[in-house]
Design an enzyme around this catalytic site. Sequence first.
Site, PDB file in Angstrom:
ATOM      1  CB  CYS A 255      -1.075  -0.074   1.080  1.00 45.89           C
ATOM      2  SG  CYS A 255      -2.293   1.567   0.797  1.00 45.89           S
TER       3      CYS A 255
ATOM      4  N   PRO B 199       1.524   2.310   9.741  1.00 40.53           N
ATOM      5  CG  PRO B 199       2.531   2.714  11.707  1.00 40.53           C
ATOM      6  CD  PRO B 199       1.757   3.587  10.041  1.00 40.53           C
ATOM      7  CB  VAL B 200       1.205  -4.035  11.256  1.00 39.36           C
ATOM      8  CG1 VAL B 200       0.596  -3.909   9.868  1.00 39.36           C
ATOM      9  CG2 VAL B 200       2.581  -3.875  11.620  1.00 39.36           C
TER      10      VAL B 200
END
Length: 248
Positions: free
Chosen positions: A120, A126-127
């Site tokens: 993406c 961020p995760v």
Amino acid sequence: MDKIIIRGGVALRGTIPISGAKNAALPLMAASLLTTEPLILSNIPALGDIGTLGDVLSGLGVKVAGNGGSTDGVLTLDASGVTGTTAPYDLVRKMRASVLVLGPLLARFRTATVSLPGGCAIGTRPVDLHIRVLEQMGADIEPKDGYIHAVAPHGLRGAEIRFPGVTVGGTENLLMAAALADGETVIENAAREPEVAALADCLKAMGADISGVGTERVVVRGVKVLGGATFTNIPDRIEAGSYAVAAA
């Protein structure tokens, strides 16, 4: 294509079908990991990202059958024979939404190894919020060598969680994880997008106990087992809006 030229003055009339929402279809597909029974999804669009997540699930041992289509594509996902809990880099890197397998894998199998995602280009996104909330539910998580290594040897447990910022993917991952967690999970500052509501509705059709969907406070009471379901994906609001703009 470098440009699109539109010459107006021609009246538009008639009707046009709207494809199923890709951003709803992806978490719905990931939800298949939560049960040993088939999950049948209709109105799945024929898009590359659908195929990519299908490859991720197939790599884990999920049987993926059927074809996505513009308005009535049907996918049947059977995760009764999952053979692994590792989502590799070569697949996850293609699409950030692949991280949505983290929550359901950890909830059902108590272990998951998922590559840090790519794909993406819209901001950084961020995760870390995904990781933080799963740790609050009792998971031990270590990002190492480009992978998220997660274990919950005693299973996930309910928790009171407040997202510091609204996150659609984080809310979806948490909904799936909490559905099989031990106890009650309260999600504050939950995302309220219709794609999140669609996932919650599908989980409820599978036997999950969820309330407050569509508000900033969602409560999930974990159950021992989820079953299969037949669920129709929602239409794509972005596509519908694009046609509305074209008509204008």
